[in-house]
Design an enzyme around this catalytic site. Structure first.
Site, PDB file in Angstrom:
ATOM      1  N   LYS A   1      23.930 -46.538 -62.530  1.00 28.92           N
ATOM      2  CA  LYS A   1      22.831 -45.583 -62.386  1.00 28.92           C
ATOM      3  C   LYS A   1      21.908 -46.034 -61.268  1.00 28.92           C
ATOM      4  O   LYS A   1      21.519 -47.200 -61.197  1.00 28.92           O
ATOM      5  CB  LYS A   1      22.055 -45.442 -63.699  1.00 28.92           C
ATOM      6  CG  LYS A   1      22.889 -44.839 -64.827  1.00 28.92           C
ATOM      7  CD  LYS A   1      22.041 -44.452 -66.013  1.00 28.92           C
ATOM      8  CE  LYS A   1      21.222 -43.238 -65.680  1.00 28.92           C
ATOM      9  NZ  LYS A   1      20.488 -42.738 -66.854  1.00 28.92           N
TER      10      LYS A   1
ATOM     11  N   GLU B   1      24.067 -48.666 -68.460  1.00 31.45           N
ATOM     12  CA  GLU B   1      24.987 -48.080 -67.485  1.00 31.45           C
ATOM     13  C   GLU B   1      24.709 -48.676 -66.104  1.00 31.45           C
ATOM     14  O   GLU B   1      23.686 -48.396 -65.485  1.00 31.45           O
ATOM     15  CB  GLU B   1      24.819 -46.561 -67.473  1.00 31.45           C
ATOM     16  CG  GLU B   1      25.111 -45.913 -68.824  1.00 31.45           C
ATOM     17  CD  GLU B   1      24.702 -44.463 -68.877  1.00 31.45           C
ATOM     18  OE1 GLU B   1      25.346 -43.627 -68.208  1.00 31.45           O
ATOM     19  OE2 GLU B   1      23.711 -44.155 -69.587  1.00 31.45           O
TER      20      GLU B   1
ATOM     21  N   GLU C   1      16.389 -47.839 -65.309  1.00 33.86           N
ATOM     22  CA  GLU C   1      17.399 -46.786 -65.444  1.00 33.86           C
ATOM     23  C   GLU C   1      18.727 -47.318 -65.961  1.00 33.86           C
ATOM     24  O   GLU C   1      19.498 -46.593 -66.578  1.00 33.86           O
ATOM     25  CB  GLU C   1      17.612 -46.094 -64.097  1.00 33.86           C
ATOM     26  CG  GLU C   1      16.477 -45.196 -63.669  1.00 33.86           C
ATOM     27  CD  GLU C   1      16.335 -44.007 -64.592  1.00 33.86           C
ATOM     28  OE1 GLU C   1      17.229 -43.156 -64.610  1.00 33.86           O
ATOM     29  OE2 GLU C   1      15.334 -43.946 -65.314  1.00 33.86           O
TER      30      GLU C   1
ATOM     31  N   GLU D   1      16.540 -36.144 -75.585  1.00 35.89           N
ATOM     32  CA  GLU D   1      16.523 -37.534 -75.115  1.00 35.89           C
ATOM     33  C   GLU D   1      15.163 -38.155 -75.390  1.00 35.89           C
ATOM     34  O   GLU D   1      14.125 -37.538 -75.143  1.00 35.89           O
ATOM     35  CB  GLU D   1      16.769 -37.630 -73.607  1.00 35.89           C
ATOM     36  CG  GLU D   1      18.136 -37.266 -73.124  1.00 35.89           C
ATOM     37  CD  GLU D   1      18.283 -37.484 -71.617  1.00 35.89           C
ATOM     38  OE1 GLU D   1      17.425 -38.169 -71.028  1.00 35.89           O
ATOM     39  OE2 GLU D   1      19.251 -36.970 -71.034  1.00 35.89           O
TER      40      GLU D   1
END
Length: 398
Positions: free
Chosen positions: A323, A320, A329, A266
Site C-alpha cells: 500500500k 499490506e 497505511e 471500515e
C-alpha cells in the site's frame, strides 16, 4: 512484534473459546475487511481457516477475486464484494452491468455466500469527479441484473467517506455537501426503495492524528471519559465513532428519508506510523479494536438509535506491504502475513467490562472535557483527509 507458535495457538484458542460462548447476535454485527494489496499474504484457503477459527463469519474484499470466491464456497462465510472504481463508468450501461453480473457473480452462486456488492469505493468524494454521474445508474443496473437472475436478496450499495458531509459536528448538524445533493438524493431513494443500508468509512484515528492536543485520546479509543452532549438533542456521546455515524443519520433525515440503516464499512487504528502520525502505536490499536469488539459483543447501538445494533467491519485483517502512502497505511492489520498477530487484541479479555488497565491509559485523559469548537474542527479535518487515504489506494492497486 515477534510471537511464538505456542503463543499464537494459545491466543487463537482463547479467541475461539470466547466467541463460541458469545451469543450469535453479537458475532453477527461484526465483520472484517480482507484487503489484498500485498505480495506475501496467505492463500485464500488459509485465510478462510483463520477467519473460521476466530469464528468471524463476515468479510469484505475489494474486488471479485475468483480465487477467493472459489475458496470461500460451501463455507459459512458471508462475503461482500466490490466493483472497482476503474470500471464503474462501464456499468451505467444495462447490458454491460448484466454481463458483469453474469461473469463476476453468478458463476459462484449459491455455493459462495455473496450477500452484498459495493459499487465503487468513496465515489462521492473521489478525485475523479466524473465517476459520480455513473454511480446511481450502475447501482440500479447491477441490482436489476441480480433480480432478473433470481438474487434480489444480494444488497447493492456503495461505501462513502465522512467527507460526504458538509457538517458533521455536533451530530445533529449533520448535512450532506450541497454539490452532491442531487445524486445523493437519487442514491438514498434507491436505498430506501430496496431497504438497503448506507455504508460509511469512519476513522476517529484521523481526527486524533490531526489534533492530538485537542481531542482526548480516551474519547476516540472508547475508554471511559466525560464525553460530550449534543446541544440540540441532549444525547450524550462517549466516543467519536458513534458521533460520526449519527451525523450521517441526521444528514439522511434532512434529505427526507427515514428507515435507512447506517453501517460502518471500515474503521480501525494503525499499529505503526511515521513521526508525524500521532497515536499510531500497537497499544492504541489494541485498545481501539478491543473496546470496539466489546461494544459489538454487547449489541450496542448509537445514542440516536440505541435499540439498533451498529454493524461494523473492521479494517483490516492483514498488514499490506504494497500500500502506498504513509507508514500507517501498511499497518492496520490485526495479523501479519504469516498469520501471527500484530498485537493481542485481547479477545479473551472481552468478558470484562473495564478498560482502565489498557496500555494506553497512562497517556490518555479520561477526565478531560473538551469544547464543541475543537471537536468540530477535528471532525472537519478528518472529513477532508479521509477520502484520499486507505480506501482509494486499496482499489487503485488491485
Amino acid at each position: 512484534m515477534a510471537t511464538t507458535t505456542i503463543g499464537i495457538t494459545y491466543i487463537i484458542i482463547l479467541v475461539a473459546c470466547f466467541l463460541s460462548s458469545s451469543s450469535d447476535i453479537g458475532v453477527e454485527s461484526f465483520g472484517i475487511n480482507y484487503g489484498q494489496v500485498a505480495n506475501n499474504l496467505p492463500e485464500p484457503e488459509k485465510v478462510l481457516t483463520l477467519l473460521s477459527t476466530l469464528r468471524i463469519t463476515k468479510t469484505r474484499i475489494y474486488d471479485t477475486n475468483p480465487d477467493i470466491l472459489r475458496s470461500f464456497a460451501n463455507s459459512n462465510m458471508d462475503l461482500i464484494v466490490t466493483v472497482e472504481n476503474e470500471i464503474l463508468s462501464q456499468l451505467d450501461d444495462p447490458q454491460a452491468a448484466s454481463q458483469w453480473v453474469s461473469t463476476r457473480i453468478l458463476p459462484y452462486l449459491p455455493e459462495t455466500k455473496i450477500s452484498g456488492i459495493q459499487v465503487g469505493n468513496e465515489v462521492f468524494t473521489d478525485d475523479d469527479t466524473t465517476l459520480i454521474q455513473h454511480l446511481v445508474p450502475a447501482v440500479i443496473n447491477i441490482h436489476n441484473a441480480l433480480t432478473k437472475a433470481g438474487y434480489s436478496n444480494i444488497q447493492v450499495s456503495t461505501p462513502s467517506s465522512l467527507a460526504v458531509l458538509d457538517e458533521s459536528y455536533p451530530p445533529s448538524a449533520g448535512t450532506f455537501k450541497a454539490e452532491i445533493s442531487t445524486i445523493m438524493y437519487q442514491f438514498l431513494n434507491f436505498l430506501s426503495t430496496t431497504k438497503t443500508p448506507f455504508w460509511i468509512n469512519a476513522y476517529p484515528y484521523f481526527a486524533y492524528k490531526d489534533e492530538p492536543n485537542q481531542i482526548p485520546l480516551d474519547y476516540v479509543l472508547f475508554n471511559p471519559n466525560s464525553g460530550m452532549v449534543d446541544p440540540n438533542t441532549k444525547l450524550r456521546y462517549d466516543n467519536m465513532l458513534y458521533a460520526m455515524v449519527d451525523a450521517v443519520y441526521f444528514a439522511i433525515a434532512k434529505m427526507g428519508f427515514k428507515g435507512i440503516e447506517v453501517r460502518v464499512s471500515e474503521t480501525g487504528w494503525p499499529s505503526k506510523g511515521d513521526v508525524d502520525e500521532a497515536g499510531a502505536t500497537p497499544q492504541n490499536a489494541a485498545t481501539y479494536n478491543r473496546n470496539l469488539l466489546r461494544r459489538q459483543m454487547a449489541n450496542e447501538g448509537t445514542p440516536l438509535n440505541p435499540r439498533m445494533r451498529l454493524e461494523v467491519y473492521l479494517f483490516a485483517l492483514f498488514n499490506e506491504d504494497l500500500k502506498p502512502g504513509p507508514t500507517s497505511e501498511r499497518n492496520y492489520g490485526l495479523f501479519q502475513p504469516d498469520e501471527s498477530m500484530t498485537y493481542n487484541v485481547g479477545f479473551s479479555a472481552l468478558a470484562t467490562t473495564s478498560s482502565s488497565s489498557s496500555p494506553s491509559s497512562s497517556s490518555s485523559s479520561s477526565s478531560a472535557s473538551f469544547s464543541l469548537a475543537s471537536l468540530h474542527h477535528a471532525v472537519i479535518q478528518v472529513a477532508k483527509k479521509v477520502t484520499c487515504l486507505t480506501n482509494q489506494k486499496e482499489l487503485s492497486r488491485i
